[in-house]
Every structure is written in structure tokens, then in C-alpha cells.
Design an enzyme around this catalytic site. Structure first.
Site, mmCIF file in Angstrom:
data_model
loop_
_atom_site.group_PDB
_atom_site.id
_atom_site.type_symbol
_atom_site.label_atom_id
_atom_site.label_comp_id
_atom_site.label_asym_id
_atom_site.label_seq_id
_atom_site.Cartn_x
_atom_site.Cartn_y
_atom_site.Cartn_z
ATOM 1 C CG HIS A 1 8.156 13.609 15.182
ATOM 2 N ND1 HIS A 1 9.259 13.891 14.401
ATOM 3 C CD2 HIS A 1 7.194 14.478 14.803
ATOM 4 C CE1 HIS A 1 8.959 14.887 13.581
ATOM 5 N NE2 HIS A 1 7.712 15.252 13.802
ATOM 6 C CG HIS B 1 4.175 -6.778 -10.459
ATOM 7 N ND1 HIS B 1 3.223 -6.076 -11.177
ATOM 8 C CD2 HIS B 1 3.648 -8.018 -10.293
ATOM 9 C CE1 HIS B 1 2.193 -6.855 -11.433
ATOM 10 N NE2 HIS B 1 2.418 -8.040 -10.903
#
Length: 156
Positions: A9, A98
Site C-alpha cells: 500500500h 557491478h
């Protein structure tokens, strides 16, 4: 690219903006909820979304909750899912280049929609530096840890 999105929510409103943004970039969206701002349990939506990434039903996932860490905690329990919490474009770029993450987690209570969309754009448009030995080695080590401690979906 097919992208699964999910939220609780707290992340619902931002998820709706993200969905429109991604559709405007011609991505196919699999929206696993929540579908309103009524209080709900994060895991009811993030878990199925993480499974969708692991099962190859989506190439990537974007999960949004209040802070981002709850989504990452749930997602990283699933074999084949590599989730990172990113609250700015620089971190998102590094999470892809990375670490080869396939799930981005964002905190809707932490950043506004403008920076969230920039963060998502950066993450979506960054490739893993697979030809750079140090990053490939690091990701391979994480994969080895997953293989040692997490069950493949085919084994469950």
C-alpha cells in the site's frame, strides 16, 4: 523487455506512475499488485513477483514499498533473484553494472516520483560489465553462495 512490478500500500501510488513510465518506454508490464492503497502485507505481492523473475516470466522486477528493504529482503530469498535497494540513479547504475541485479527495490517514503523514475531509467539502461573480470568474479561468487544455500525452484 517484460518487467514485473509489485508493491504494498505504501508503494501503490508510485507503482502506478512507474507502470505508466515503463509502458511509455515500450516495456511489457506484469503488475502483480497491490491494486489499491488499502493496508496489505508486502509479502503477498513481492513473493509472487520475485517468483515471476526466477521462473523467467519476466526479465526484471521493480518492487516498491515504504523504504525498499522489505521488498529486497523477500526477493533475495528466492534462488535466481538478485535484488538491490536503490534510491538514486548512481546507485542504480552500479547495482546493474557491478552486481548484475535483476530486481530493483525502491522506497516510496524515501524518494519522490521524479527521482524514482530517473533511478529506474538508469537501472533499466545499464548493462552488467560482464567483460570486466573483477565484476564477473564478484557476481560468480554470489551465485556460488546462492547455489550452496538456496534451493532451485525445480527442487522445491
Amino acid at each position: 523487455m517484460k518487467i514485473v512490478i509489485a508493491s504494498d500500500h505504501a508503494g501503490f501510488s508510485l507503482k502506478e506512475e512507474v507502470k505508466q513510465f515503463l509502458q511509455s518506454k515500450n516495456h511489457e508490464i506484469l503488475d502483480l499488485g497491490t491494486h489499491n492503497s488499502d493496508a496489505c502485507d508486502l509479502s503477498d505481492y513481492i513473493y509472487p513477483a520475485a517468483l515471476a523473475v526466477a521462473e523467467g516470466k519476466a526479465e526484471r522486477g521493480i518492487f516498491i514499498d515504504g523504504v525498499g528493504y522489505g521488498s529486497a529482503l523477500i526477493a533475495n530469498k528466492i534462488y535466481g533473484v538478485y535484488a538491490a535497494v536503490c534510491q538514486d540513479p548512481f546507485c542504480a547504475k552500479l547495482a546493474r553494472s557491478h552486481s548484475n541485479t535483476n530486481v530493483l527495490c525502491i522506497g516510496a517514503k524515501i524518494i519522490g516520483s521524479a527521482i524514482a523514475l530517473e533511478t529506474i531509467d538508469s537501472w533499466m539502461n545499464t548493462d552488467f560489465l560482464s567483460n570486466t573480470p573483477k565484476y564477473k568474479l564478484r557476481v560468480d561468487k554470489v551465485t556460488t553462495i546462492s547455489e550452496k544455500h538456496l534451493k532451485k525452484l525445480s527442487e522445491i
